[in-house]
Motif scaffolding. Structure first.
Motif, PDB file in Angstrom:
ATOM      1  N   LEU A   7     -58.880  -2.687   7.799  1.00  0.00           N
ATOM      2  CA  LEU A   7     -59.907  -3.670   8.140  1.00  0.00           C
ATOM      3  C   LEU A   7     -59.749  -4.936   7.308  1.00  0.00           C
ATOM      4  CD1 LEU A   7     -63.027  -1.343   8.558  1.00  0.00           C
ATOM      5  CD2 LEU A   7     -61.583  -2.334  10.351  1.00  0.00           C
ATOM      6  N   GLU A   8     -59.309  -4.767   6.072  1.00  0.00           N
ATOM      7  CA  GLU A   8     -59.046  -5.933   5.233  1.00  0.00           C
ATOM      8  C   GLU A   8     -57.905  -6.767   5.816  1.00  0.00           C
ATOM      9  OE1 GLU A   8     -57.405  -6.857   0.710  1.00  0.00           O
ATOM     10  OE2 GLU A   8     -58.421  -4.959   1.125  1.00  0.00           O
ATOM     11  N   ARG A   9     -56.861  -6.102   6.269  1.00  0.00           N
ATOM     12  CA  ARG A   9     -55.736  -6.798   6.892  1.00  0.00           C
ATOM     13  C   ARG A   9     -56.195  -7.588   8.118  1.00  0.00           C
ATOM     14  NH1 ARG A   9     -52.244  -7.094   3.388  1.00  0.00           N
ATOM     15  NH2 ARG A   9     -50.421  -5.746   3.206  1.00  0.00           N
ATOM     16  N   LEU A  10     -57.104  -7.011   8.871  1.00  0.00           N
ATOM     17  CA  LEU A  10     -57.583  -7.638  10.110  1.00  0.00           C
ATOM     18  C   LEU A  10     -58.620  -8.729   9.863  1.00  0.00           C
ATOM     19  CD1 LEU A  10     -58.013  -4.404  12.242  1.00  0.00           C
ATOM     20  CD2 LEU A  10     -56.497  -6.303  12.847  1.00  0.00           C
ATOM     21  N   GLY A  11     -59.214  -8.736   8.675  1.00  0.00           N
ATOM     22  CA  GLY A  11     -60.352  -9.607   8.438  1.00  0.00           C
ATOM     23  C   GLY A  11     -61.615  -9.055   9.073  1.00  0.00           C
ATOM     24  N   TRP A  12     -61.653  -7.736   9.220  1.00  0.00           N
ATOM     25  CA  TRP A  12     -62.790  -7.044   9.838  1.00  0.00           C
ATOM     26  C   TRP A  12     -63.600  -6.275   8.792  1.00  0.00           C
ATOM     27  CZ3 TRP A  12     -61.664  -4.389  15.197  1.00  0.00           C
ATOM     28  CH2 TRP A  12     -61.157  -5.342  16.099  1.00  0.00           C
ATOM     29  N   GLN A  13     -63.669  -6.760   7.568  1.00  0.00           N
ATOM     30  CA  GLN A  13     -64.396  -6.027   6.523  1.00  0.00           C
ATOM     31  C   GLN A  13     -65.858  -5.825   6.876  1.00  0.00           C
ATOM     32  OE1 GLN A  13     -62.411  -8.709   6.093  1.00  0.00           O
ATOM     33  NE2 GLN A  13     -61.432  -8.746   4.075  1.00  0.00           N
ATOM     34  N   ASP A  14     -66.391  -6.657   7.766  1.00  0.00           N
ATOM     35  CA  ASP A  14     -67.795  -6.564   8.149  1.00  0.00           C
ATOM     36  C   ASP A  14     -68.004  -5.695   9.393  1.00  0.00           C
ATOM     37  OD1 ASP A  14     -66.472  -8.340   9.829  1.00  0.00           O
ATOM     38  OD2 ASP A  14     -68.150  -9.762   9.956  1.00  0.00           O
ATOM     39  N   PHE A  15     -66.983  -4.958   9.805  1.00  0.00           N
ATOM     40  CA  PHE A  15     -67.130  -4.121  11.002  1.00  0.00           C
ATOM     41  C   PHE A  15     -68.218  -3.073  10.767  1.00  0.00           C
ATOM     42  CE2 PHE A  15     -66.104  -0.926  14.166  1.00  0.00           C
ATOM     43  CZ  PHE A  15     -65.798  -1.716  15.272  1.00  0.00           C
ATOM     44  N   PRO A  16     -69.120  -2.873  11.746  1.00  0.00           N
ATOM     45  CA  PRO A  16     -70.243  -1.935  11.555  1.00  0.00           C
ATOM     46  C   PRO A  16     -69.767  -0.509  11.262  1.00  0.00           C
ATOM     47  CG  PRO A  16     -70.606  -3.323  13.473  1.00  0.00           C
ATOM     48  CD  PRO A  16     -69.203  -3.584  13.044  1.00  0.00           C
ATOM     49  N   LYS A  17     -70.225   0.042  10.173  1.00  0.00           N
ATOM     50  CA  LYS A  17     -69.784   1.370   9.751  1.00  0.00           C
ATOM     51  C   LYS A  17     -70.239   2.473  10.703  1.00  0.00           C
ATOM     52  CE  LYS A  17     -69.466   0.371   4.777  1.00  0.00           C
ATOM     53  NZ  LYS A  17     -69.577  -1.099   4.968  1.00  0.00           N
ATOM     54  N   ASP A  18     -71.331   2.242  11.420  1.00  0.00           N
ATOM     55  CA  ASP A  18     -71.810   3.275  12.327  1.00  0.00           C
ATOM     56  C   ASP A  18     -71.073   3.274  13.663  1.00  0.00           C
ATOM     57  OD1 ASP A  18     -72.850   0.911  13.306  1.00  0.00           O
ATOM     58  OD2 ASP A  18     -74.869   1.694  13.638  1.00  0.00           O
ATOM     59  N   ARG A  19     -70.093   2.396  13.796  1.00  0.00           N
ATOM     60  CA  ARG A  19     -69.264   2.379  15.003  1.00  0.00           C
ATOM     61  C   ARG A  19     -67.848   2.870  14.713  1.00  0.00           C
ATOM     62  NH1 ARG A  19     -70.347  -3.438  17.964  1.00  0.00           N
ATOM     63  NH2 ARG A  19     -72.623  -3.505  17.779  1.00  0.00           N
ATOM     64  N   VAL A  20     -67.709   3.692  13.704  1.00  0.00           N
ATOM     65  CA  VAL A  20     -66.394   4.167  13.273  1.00  0.00           C
ATOM     66  C   VAL A  20     -66.379   5.691  13.234  1.00  0.00           C
ATOM     67  CG1 VAL A  20     -64.791   4.288  11.325  1.00  0.00           C
ATOM     68  CG2 VAL A  20     -65.851   2.104  11.934  1.00  0.00           C
ATOM     69  N   ILE A  21     -65.337   6.280  13.815  1.00  0.00           N
ATOM     70  CA  ILE A  21     -65.110   7.716  13.705  1.00  0.00           C
ATOM     71  C   ILE A  21     -63.810   7.930  12.942  1.00  0.00           C
ATOM     72  CG2 ILE A  21     -64.630   9.866  14.940  1.00  0.00           C
ATOM     73  CD1 ILE A  21     -67.481   8.982  15.280  1.00  0.00           C
ATOM     74  N   ALA A  35     -67.692  -3.210  20.251  1.00  0.00           N
ATOM     75  CA  ALA A  35     -66.437  -2.611  19.797  1.00  0.00           C
ATOM     76  C   ALA A  35     -66.706  -1.426  18.878  1.00  0.00           C
ATOM     77  CB  ALA A  35     -65.585  -3.644  19.067  1.00  0.00           C
ATOM     78  N   ALA A  36     -65.774  -0.459  18.887  1.00  0.00           N
ATOM     79  CA  ALA A  36     -65.839   0.713  18.016  1.00  0.00           C
ATOM     80  C   ALA A  36     -64.420   1.126  17.660  1.00  0.00           C
ATOM     81  CB  ALA A  36     -66.587   1.850  18.702  1.00  0.00           C
ATOM     82  N   ILE A  37     -64.297   2.018  16.685  1.00  0.00           N
ATOM     83  CA  ILE A  37     -62.993   2.486  16.220  1.00  0.00           C
ATOM     84  C   ILE A  37     -63.005   4.013  16.176  1.00  0.00           C
ATOM     85  CG2 ILE A  37     -61.478   2.645  14.199  1.00  0.00           C
ATOM     86  CD1 ILE A  37     -62.219  -0.258  13.554  1.00  0.00           C
ATOM     87  N   TYR A  38     -61.965   4.616  16.728  1.00  0.00           N
ATOM     88  CA  TYR A  38     -61.765   6.067  16.644  1.00  0.00           C
ATOM     89  C   TYR A  38     -60.351   6.280  16.110  1.00  0.00           C
ATOM     90  CZ  TYR A  38     -61.841  11.000  18.237  1.00  0.00           C
ATOM     91  OH  TYR A  38     -61.806  12.372  18.308  1.00  0.00           O
ATOM     92  N   THR A  39     -60.237   6.686  14.853  1.00  0.00           N
ATOM     93  CA  THR A  39     -58.950   6.724  14.182  1.00  0.00           C
ATOM     94  C   THR A  39     -58.760   8.008  13.387  1.00  0.00           C
ATOM     95  OG1 THR A  39     -57.562   5.569  12.535  1.00  0.00           O
ATOM     96  CG2 THR A  39     -59.934   5.505  12.193  1.00  0.00           C
ATOM     97  N   GLY A  40     -57.494   8.351  13.156  1.00  0.00           N
ATOM     98  CA  GLY A  40     -57.167   9.463  12.284  1.00  0.00           C
ATOM     99  C   GLY A  40     -57.101   9.057  10.821  1.00  0.00           C
ATOM    100  N   ARG A  41     -57.247   7.778  10.540  1.00  0.00           N
ATOM    101  CA  ARG A  41     -57.244   7.321   9.147  1.00  0.00           C
ATOM    102  C   ARG A  41     -58.505   7.793   8.433  1.00  0.00           C
ATOM    103  NH1 ARG A  41     -54.624   1.755   7.449  1.00  0.00           N
ATOM    104  NH2 ARG A  41     -52.828   1.665   8.853  1.00  0.00           N
TER     105      ARG A  41
END
Length: 295
Positions: free
Chosen positions: A194-208, A179-185
Motif C-alpha cells: 500500500l505504501e508503494r501504491l500511495g494507498w496508505q489511507d485504504f480503508p482497513k475494513d475493506r481488506v481480507i 474498492a476492496a482487497i482480497y490478498t494472501g499477503r
C-alpha cells in the motif's frame, strides 16, 4: 473511417483487487524469495549439498496455475518437502538430483487437491524443515529490515520488497466503484504494498488477509467484503488460478484476468490499468497503450 469503439459492459458494484501481479509487480521479489529460501533451507537447515539454483519461473508458473497455491511461501515449502522425500528415497542429497524438474513438478501438482494442500503435503512428503520455521525464513528474506520475528536466521537487512514496483498510478478514490482487497499477503507485507501504491489511507475494513482467518481459494472473502460495503456483485481483478477459483466458489461476480497467466477469460488484460480504463471503471482518464491478451 473506423467505427468508434465502445467499452465493454461489466456488471458489478464492488471492485476487488488481488495484490501480487495485479497492483504490485512482484517478479523480482517473491520468486527470488522462494529460490533463496529453498537453497538456504536445503543447505543450512537440512545440511545437504546445495549445488544448483533449483527453482525456476517455470516452477512458479506451474504452481500459480494450481488453485491451492495462493501463498508463495508454501510453494517454497512444498518444493523442499518433495525434494527431501526424493533424496531420502534415493540417498542422493544433492539438490540438483532431488528437486523435481518444472515438468515433473507440474505432474506432481496434478495429484494435489484444490485446497488443503498443507495437510496433503505433510501426509505424503512429511515436513523436514518445519513449516512455521521455514515460513519465518521466507518472511525474513522478503521483509528484511522490517522483519519482526523473534530470531533472525540470516544477515539480510535489505528485504526483497524493495524490488517491487506499483502497477497502478491511480489512487483508490479515483475508481468508479467502491474498492476492496482480497490478498494472501499478511498485514506487514500488505502495508509495504500500500505504501508503494500511495494507498496508505485504504480503508482497513475493506481488506481480507490471512489474519482474518480466510484464505484463498475460499469464497468467504467476497462474502465478508460485500457485507462490509453493502454490495453484492464483485468484479475481481486477479492473476492466478486461486484467485479465479475463489470467485467461482463465491458463486457470482465477474473475474478479470490480469497478466497473461490465465487465458480464456472474457475479460483479460496485460495490466490492471488497461482493464480499469477499458471497462470504464476510472473516474479519470486512464493509462494509454493498453494490452488485451484474451477477449
Amino acid at each position: 473511417m473506423d467505427q468508434e469503439q465502445t467499452s465493454p459492459v461489466v456488471k458489478g458494484d464492488l471492485l476487488v483487487f488481488d495484490v501480487d501481479g495485479v497492483l504490485i509487480d512482484t517478479r523480482f521479489s517473491y520468486p527470488t524469495v522462494i529460490r533463496t529460501a529453498i537453497q538456504w533451507g536445503w543447505g543450512l537447515m537440512l545440511g545437504n549439498e546445495t549445488d544448483c539454483t533449483a527453482f525456476s519461473m517455470d516452477h512458479f508458473r506451474a504452481s500459480k496455475r494450481h488453485p491451492g497455491f495462493n501463498d508463495d511461501y508454501d510453494i517454497a515449502w512444498a518444493l523442499i518437502c518433495v525434494a527431501f522425500s526424493s533424496a531420502a528415497r534415493s540417498g542422493d542429497l544433492r539438490l540438483s538430483r532431488a528437486m523435481p524438474s518444472a515438468k515433473a513438478w507440474e505432474a506432481i501438482l496434478a495429484d494435489f487437491p484444490p485446497s488443503g494442500i498443507v495437510d496433503h503435503i505433510r501426509s505424503r512428503y512429511g515436513d523436514p524443515v518445519g513449516r512455521d520455521v521455514f515460513r519465518s525464513l521466507c518472511e525474513e528474506i522478503y521483509l528484511g529490515e522490517n522483519y519482526e520475528g523473534e530470531k533472525r536466521k540470516t544477515k539480510i537487512r535489505r528485504g526483497l520488497w524493495h524490488e517491487e514496483k506499483p502497477l497502478l498510478a491511480h489512487h483508490w478514490s479515483e475508481l468508479a466503484l467502491p474498492a476492496a482487497i482480497y490478498t494472501g499477503r499478511f498485514l506487514p507485507e500488505l502495508a509495504l504494498a500500500l505504501e508503494r501504491l500511495g494507498w496508505q489511507d485504504f480503508p482497513k475494513d475493506r481488506v481480507i488477509t490471512p489474519e482474518s482467518g480466510i484464505c484463498k481459494p475460499s469464497g468467504e472473502g467476497f462474502a465478508r467484503l460485500c457485507e462490509k460495503t453493502g454490495t453484492s456483485t464483485p468484479i475481481y481483478f486477479g492473476d492466478t488460478e486461486s484467485d479465479r477459483e475463489s470467485l467461482r466458489r463465491f458463486g457470482r461476480g465477474t473475474f478479470v484476468a490480469i497478466g497473461g497467466l490465465l487465458l480464456g477469460e472474457e475479460y483479460g488484460y496485460g495490466r490492471v490499468s488497461d482493464a480499469l480504463e477499458d471497462l470504464g471503471l476510472l473516474r479519470v482518464n486512464g493509462a494509454c497503450g493498453k494490452t488485451v491478451f484474451s477477449r
